[in-house]
Design a protein around this motif. Structure first.
Motif, mmCIF file in Angstrom:
data_model
loop_
_atom_site.group_PDB
_atom_site.id
_atom_site.type_symbol
_atom_site.label_atom_id
_atom_site.label_comp_id
_atom_site.label_asym_id
_atom_site.label_seq_id
_atom_site.Cartn_x
_atom_site.Cartn_y
_atom_site.Cartn_z
ATOM 1 N N GLU A 23 38.217 51.105 23.987
ATOM 2 C CA GLU A 23 37.640 50.611 25.241
ATOM 3 C C GLU A 23 38.671 50.423 26.363
ATOM 4 O OE1 GLU A 23 35.179 47.148 24.915
ATOM 5 O OE2 GLU A 23 34.617 47.263 27.032
ATOM 6 N N GLY A 24 39.797 49.774 26.029
ATOM 7 C CA GLY A 24 40.800 49.509 27.063
ATOM 8 C C GLY A 24 41.331 50.795 27.672
ATOM 9 N N HIS B 256 33.103 51.577 29.828
ATOM 10 C CA HIS B 256 32.916 52.086 28.464
ATOM 11 C C HIS B 256 31.788 51.384 27.699
ATOM 12 C CE1 HIS B 256 34.080 54.236 24.848
ATOM 13 N NE2 HIS B 256 34.091 53.099 24.180
ATOM 14 N N ALA B 257 31.756 50.067 27.744
ATOM 15 C CA ALA B 257 30.766 49.322 26.949
ATOM 16 C C ALA B 257 29.342 49.718 27.355
ATOM 17 C CB ALA B 257 30.984 47.818 27.136
ATOM 18 N N GLN C 192 45.515 51.465 22.116
ATOM 19 C CA GLN C 192 44.788 50.243 21.766
ATOM 20 C C GLN C 192 45.060 49.069 22.711
ATOM 21 O OE1 GLN C 192 45.505 50.067 17.505
ATOM 22 N NE2 GLN C 192 44.588 52.108 17.535
ATOM 23 N N ALA C 193 45.908 49.302 23.705
ATOM 24 C CA ALA C 193 46.207 48.221 24.643
ATOM 25 C C ALA C 193 44.968 47.896 25.479
ATOM 26 C CB ALA C 193 47.351 48.637 25.553
ATOM 27 N N PRO C 194 44.766 46.605 25.795
ATOM 28 C CA PRO C 194 43.616 46.238 26.635
ATOM 29 C C PRO C 194 43.778 46.725 28.082
ATOM 30 C CG PRO C 194 44.691 44.283 25.689
ATOM 31 C CD PRO C 194 45.538 45.457 25.355
ATOM 32 N N PHE C 195 42.632 46.864 28.740
ATOM 33 C CA PHE C 195 42.574 47.394 30.105
ATOM 34 C C PHE C 195 43.502 46.637 31.058
ATOM 35 C CE2 PHE C 195 39.561 47.904 33.992
ATOM 36 C CZ PHE C 195 40.301 48.977 34.462
ATOM 37 N N HIS C 196 43.451 45.298 31.039
ATOM 38 C CA HIS C 196 44.235 44.540 32.031
ATOM 39 C C HIS C 196 45.739 44.726 31.823
ATOM 40 C CE1 HIS C 196 44.052 41.512 28.775
ATOM 41 N NE2 HIS C 196 45.220 41.135 29.234
ATOM 42 N N VAL C 197 46.129 44.921 30.559
ATOM 43 C CA VAL C 197 47.556 45.145 30.277
ATOM 44 C C VAL C 197 47.992 46.504 30.827
ATOM 45 C CG1 VAL C 197 49.238 45.511 28.415
ATOM 46 C CG2 VAL C 197 47.532 43.674 28.234
ATOM 47 N N LEU C 198 47.164 47.509 30.556
ATOM 48 C CA LEU C 198 47.478 48.858 31.053
ATOM 49 C C LEU C 198 47.533 48.863 32.580
ATOM 50 C CD1 LEU C 198 45.192 50.839 28.611
ATOM 51 C CD2 LEU C 198 47.681 50.985 28.704
#
Lengths: 374, 105
Positions: free
Chosen positions: A116-117, A128-129, A353-359
């Motif tokens: 998702e991220g 995505h969701a 696998q990193a979350p969206f906000h981190v990317l």
């Protein structure tokens, strides 16, 4: 001259997603310039009379048009096979049922990744969701369902997981489309182009998936031509099978044709589609073989690949009337080899696998997101 | 009419379970189109022109007839063709279209 078989209708350039490989031109068309409902309906009728069988409603995001159900109903009334190419954003269960009721034959839902991220990072928004939810609603209807996945260097290494993710949605068809380098994808090429090794592995993965899902899911793969020996038969040959109408009504032989300098396009607001197909200078420019230079002119492959892609010849070699430099017989083939060597050495993103906000935070300048028209 | 459904189609691999009780029909999102003189079966991203025997078979795939009944009708219509050949050819024809997700059974 044969009649066109398919019409690609870019009904709007507005889109809630900002995908980094979008094939839309960098110069997007504003809402105020979009064709009205009645114009589209007339054009669909003209297309059917001309022998067109398939209509692909795309954009931008076609769902942003409030009249999309009316467009589908009109297309169906004109006896066109109607395909909606969508990100799904703006479609809820009720609206989907309305579109199916209007006569939609096929829905093609795009996915950016199975993580998702990472998927949201590529789309530049949280999409995505909702797509997963929409896929379930689609299976409540008896229409054809294609799950589309664009593959590139940032997701290609977990292609097997992505295919498994799509399989769980029970589509009739999967389109595994390697990014094609036009528009926004060309702008982001150094972050997207896969290496030869990655591509070879991806082809093995797709072949195994095809075997496994035979009879359940049909897989169509679009390979990246930068790694090919010969060019693709772009659009099935210039002005030979396909027409594309942009949101303002200009009729183009392909998605990217506006990049070629000196081209002028005719509008459905001024001419009939039949007239445009036969007479428009844009369609005549590279139709047939008269325009062909060597090595195409004397090459047996010219009847298979039609000299490759005119836009790519311009974008990479600076002249739209040259052989597509993808071809190993092109004297400018080194341009492709250089691009592959330089761009595949470009940056790699974070773990998928990193979350969206981190990317978003860590990689703010990694690539150029597609903007939205004014 | 000469019995040769396969000749009207492109080659393609095939493995699927098709029994005498199967009821073949056009898959979701596949339907007849074109004109009365030149009918085609439309499916996502393509169309096939089905002529001659292929058209006769597909028209029998109406979602009501089981394969056994379809075979009987074809045997009656193509009396000069060997029954084994009809059975084998019809199976291959439907299985190919099944792999392309054009026919369900």
């Amino acid at each position: 001259m044969q009649n066109p078989l398919a019409l690609i209708a870019e009904v709007t350039h507005r889109c809630p997603l900002h995908c980094v490989y979008c094939s839309n031109p960098l110069e997007l068309i504003a809402r105020t310039e979009e064709l009205a409902t009645g114009d589209w309906l007339r054009v669909f009728n003209e297309a059917a009379a001309l022998g067109v069988l398939h209509l692909h409603l795309t954009g931008g995001e076609p769902i942003t048009r409030p009249d999309i159900a009316e467009l589908i109903a009109g297309a169906r009334e004109s006896r066109l096979y109607t395909n909606l190419i969508t990100s799904g954003i703006g479609l809820n269960r009720e609206r989907l049922a309305q579109l199916v009721g209007a006569g939609l034959d096929h829905i093609q839902l795009s996915f950016q990744d199975s993580e998702e991220g990472h998927a949201n990072w590529i789309a530049g928004t949280r999409a995505h969701a909702h797509k997963l939810e929409l896929a379930e609603w689609i299976r409540e209807h008896r229409i054809a369902f294609t799950a589309n996945l664009v593959v590139h260097r940032q997701n290609i290494d977990h292609l097997d997981q992505m295919i498994a993710g799509l399989e769980a949605l029970q589509p009739d068809r999967m389109e595994i489309a390697h990014a094609q380098y036009y528009g926004w994808a060309l702008k982001n090429r150094s972050a997207l182009l896969p290496t030869r090794t990655q591509l070879d592995r991806a082809i093995t993965v797709v072949k195994a998936a095809e075997e496994r899902m035979r009879g359940r899911v049909r897989i169509d793969m679009v390979v990246p031509d930068y790694h090919a020996r010969f060019p693709k038969a772009c659009m099935g040959g210039w002005g030979r099978q396909l027409l594309l109408i942009d949101p303002s009504g200009d009729v183009l032989p392909c998605h990217a044709a506006t990049v070629i300098p000196g081209m002028t396009f005719d509008s459905v607001l001024e001419h009939s589609l039949d007239w445009i197909w036969q007479n428009s200078g844009a369609f005549q420019k590279f139709r047939g073989e008269d325009w062909m230079p060597e090595p195409c002119r004397s090459c047996d492959r010219r009847k298979e690949d039609f000299g490759g892609c005119r836009c790519q010849a311009f974008l990479l070699a600076g002249d739209a009337s040259l052989t597509d430099p993808v071809c190993e017989l092109s004297p400018l083939h080194h341009l492709i080899e250089d691009a592959v060597r330089e761009d595949t050495a470009g940056p790699r993103g974070e773990s998928s696998q990193a979350p969206f906000h981190v990317l978003q935070e860590k990689m703010a300048d990694f690539w150029s997101y597609r903007t939205d028209p004014k | 009419m000469h019995f040769s459904p396969i000749a009207t189609m492109r080659a393609g691999a095939t493995v699927a379970e098709l029994t005498e009780a199967s009821i073949p029909k056009l898959a979701a999102g596949c339907r007849w189109g074109g004109t009365t003189e030149n009918p085609v079966v439309l499916f996502p991203e393509g169309a096939i022109r089905v002529e001659g025997t292929g058209r006769v078979i597909l028209e029998l795939c109406d979602g009501k007839l089981a394969l056994a009944e379809i075979m009987q009708r074809l045997e009656a219509q193509f009396m000069l063709a060997p029954k084994d050949k009809i059975r084998a050819d019809v199976r291959m024809f439907l299985e190919r279209l099944h792999d392309k997700r054009i026919v369900d059974f």
